[in-house]
Design a protein around this motif. Structure first.
Motif, PDB file in Angstrom:
ATOM      1  N   GLU A 162      -7.888  62.445 -37.918  1.00 46.31           N
ATOM      2  CA  GLU A 162      -9.101  63.712 -37.444  1.00 46.31           C
ATOM      3  C   GLU A 162      -9.804  64.104 -37.132  1.00 46.31           C
ATOM      4  O   GLU A 162     -11.505  63.020 -36.538  1.00 46.31           O
ATOM      5  CB  GLU A 162      -9.383  63.459 -39.245  1.00 46.31           C
ATOM      6  CG  GLU A 162     -10.129  65.046 -40.021  1.00 46.31           C
ATOM      7  CD  GLU A 162     -10.395  64.845 -40.906  1.00 46.31           C
ATOM      8  OE1 GLU A 162     -10.493  65.725 -42.394  1.00 46.31           O
ATOM      9  OE2 GLU A 162     -11.800  64.385 -41.627  1.00 46.31           O
ATOM     10  N   THR A 207     -16.242  64.800 -39.475  1.00 42.34           N
ATOM     11  CA  THR A 207     -15.243  63.862 -40.644  1.00 42.34           C
ATOM     12  C   THR A 207     -16.836  65.039 -41.272  1.00 42.34           C
ATOM     13  O   THR A 207     -15.717  65.571 -43.127  1.00 42.34           O
ATOM     14  CB  THR A 207     -16.062  62.777 -40.961  1.00 42.34           C
ATOM     15  OG1 THR A 207     -15.468  61.743 -40.036  1.00 42.34           O
ATOM     16  CG2 THR A 207     -15.367  62.793 -41.963  1.00 42.34           C
ATOM     17  N   GLY A 240     -16.577  64.204 -45.237  1.00 37.61           N
ATOM     18  CA  GLY A 240     -15.444  63.691 -45.836  1.00 37.61           C
ATOM     19  C   GLY A 240     -14.648  63.998 -46.850  1.00 37.61           C
ATOM     20  O   GLY A 240     -14.146  63.735 -47.542  1.00 37.61           O
ATOM     21  N   ALA A 273     -10.805  65.065 -45.499  1.00 38.78           N
ATOM     22  CA  ALA A 273     -10.116  63.556 -46.080  1.00 38.78           C
ATOM     23  C   ALA A 273     -10.180  63.317 -47.035  1.00 38.78           C
ATOM     24  O   ALA A 273      -9.313  62.671 -47.733  1.00 38.78           O
ATOM     25  CB  ALA A 273     -11.682  62.353 -45.051  1.00 38.78           C
ATOM     26  N   SER A 292     -10.748  59.560 -39.020  1.00 42.45           N
ATOM     27  CA  SER A 292     -10.984  60.270 -39.099  1.00 42.45           C
ATOM     28  C   SER A 292     -12.448  60.124 -38.365  1.00 42.45           C
ATOM     29  O   SER A 292     -13.802  58.744 -38.157  1.00 42.45           O
ATOM     30  CB  SER A 292     -12.261  60.118 -40.895  1.00 42.45           C
ATOM     31  OG  SER A 292     -12.358  62.009 -40.486  1.00 42.45           O
ATOM     32  N   GLU A 344     -15.726  61.227 -35.972  1.00 43.10           N
ATOM     33  CA  GLU A 344     -17.174  61.658 -36.452  1.00 43.10           C
ATOM     34  C   GLU A 344     -18.151  61.636 -35.314  1.00 43.10           C
ATOM     35  O   GLU A 344     -18.337  60.180 -34.976  1.00 43.10           O
ATOM     36  CB  GLU A 344     -17.689  62.214 -37.754  1.00 43.10           C
ATOM     37  CG  GLU A 344     -18.925  62.641 -37.989  1.00 43.10           C
ATOM     38  CD  GLU A 344     -18.519  63.986 -37.394  1.00 43.10           C
ATOM     39  OE1 GLU A 344     -17.916  64.565 -38.241  1.00 43.10           O
ATOM     40  OE2 GLU A 344     -19.889  63.945 -37.228  1.00 43.10           O
ATOM     41  N   ALA A 391     -21.175  60.394 -40.994  1.00 38.73           N
ATOM     42  CA  ALA A 391     -20.027  59.211 -41.088  1.00 38.73           C
ATOM     43  C   ALA A 391     -21.047  58.791 -42.209  1.00 38.73           C
ATOM     44  O   ALA A 391     -19.496  58.122 -43.166  1.00 38.73           O
ATOM     45  CB  ALA A 391     -19.215  58.755 -39.753  1.00 38.73           C
ATOM     46  N   SER A 432     -13.332  55.665 -40.789  1.00 41.67           N
ATOM     47  CA  SER A 432     -14.218  56.261 -40.184  1.00 41.67           C
ATOM     48  C   SER A 432     -14.348  56.321 -38.502  1.00 41.67           C
ATOM     49  O   SER A 432     -14.543  53.993 -38.522  1.00 41.67           O
ATOM     50  CB  SER A 432     -15.481  56.392 -41.226  1.00 41.67           C
ATOM     51  OG  SER A 432     -16.456  57.199 -40.385  1.00 41.67           O
TER      52      SER A 432
END
Ligand SMILES: C[S@@+](CC[C@H](N)C(=O)[O-])C[C@H]1O[C@@H](n2cnc3c(N)ncnc32)[C@H](O)[C@@H]1O
Length: 287
Positions: A125, A128, A131, A134, A149, A151, A157, A175
């Motif tokens: 992804e 983010t 979230g 996600a 993910s 970011e 994050a 993350s």
């Protein structure tokens, strides 16, 4: 003596106009609130979001603390491990408290369905935020799947990580703070630390800076991380819009990519249209 009426009157007129516009918009927001908010985007939190758009582009945050407020609300109210409950709570916060630029519940269903169809084991992804997407991905990913993910804002994050921990999905999501366009550092990290390699990525969700969709897709393609059958879903292709990304996929239709366009709406309202693209890599150019 001639008076320089024009030069001194213009700023005054602009000031009067600004006051009138502010009074009109303020009145409309108050009337909308008194009427039970029938016009979803005529809310102070949406106007504040739009006023903060320059900061939003720079920092990925609105600037009024709404992302931290969301994390506090989730920590205070959600039952630990209640993934459905956390998703509902975030939707409710975005509708009633402060607008959030999540993929939202309507477009979220398109994302859910695409993941269910693709049955991906490695998902990437880009963007983010807090979230939310996600969480939705983690809910429908097959057993053993992992979402990475990426970011650019460390603060976002961090909010997302706290929310994932409450929802009980932090063991399925990694993350990564950075961006694919940072000169190679983040792509190198994905390769060295997380095993991104030839044909390893089954699913990509693009939901970050709209002008970065096409360059980042091309970076992913050039790295060889995709395989025939890999699926790329892109949010906001119409609003705010990613015209070069749309043009690229139109040009590649039936050759390198096959794309299904989903006509939908901007998150948390039914008036402003949006477009989500679901593209499958065919892999070989067809004559
Ligand atoms: C629309 S929000 C993502 C929403 C999230 N996918 C969801 O639905 O819950 C966009 C996010 O992308 C981040 N961002 C912007 N440019 C980026 C980039 N080049 N790489 C990674 N993240 C980026 C912003 O900081 C922001 O948090």
């Amino acid at each position: 003596m001639r008076r320089t009426v024009g030069s001194s009157a213009a700023p005054e007129r602009a000031a009067v106009l600004a006051v009138l516009v502010a009074a009109f918009v303020g009145g409309a927001v108050v009337a909308n609130r008194l009427a039970g908010k029938p016009v979803p985007f005529l809310r102070w939190s949406v106007l504040r979001f739009l006023l903060g758009s320059r900061r939003l582009v720079r920092e990925g945050r609105v600037g009024d603390g709404r992302e931290e407020a969301l994390a506090r609300r989730v920590v205070e109210v959600a039952r630990p491990g209640d993934l459905d409950g956390v998703i509902e709570l975030i939707d409710d916060f975005a509708r009633r408290t402060s607008f959030l630029m999540n993929v939202g519940d309507e477009k979220g269903l398109l994302l859910d369905d695409a993941i269910v169809r693709a049955r991906p084991l490695r998902l990437l992804e880009l963007g983010t935020y807090c979230g939310y997407s996600a969480l939705r991905a983690a809910r429908v990913m097959p057993p053993g799947a992992r979402l990475y993910s990426v970011e650019s804002s460390a603060a976002n994050a961090d909010v997302a990580q706290r929310i994932w921990e409450i929802a009980g999905v932090s063991d399925r999501i990694t993350s990564v703070v950075g961006s694919l366009g940072d000169g190679g550092a983040t792509m190198d990290r994905l390769a060295a630390e997380y095993g991104f390699s030839s044909g390893s990525v089954d699913f990509v969700f693009l939901d970050h800076a709209k002008e970065a969709y096409l360059p980042d897709l091309l970076r992913i393609e050039d790295a060889g991380w995709l395989h025939p059958g890999s699926v790329v879903v892109a949010d906001n292709v119409l609003t705010p819009g990613a015209p070069d990304y749309l043009a690229y996929l139109r040009g590649e239709e039936g050759r390198r990519w096959r794309t299904v366009p989903h006509r939908t709406h901007v998150e948390y309202q039914k008036v402003l249209p949006d477009l989500v693209l679901e593209s499958t890599l065919l892999g070989v150019a067809q004559p």
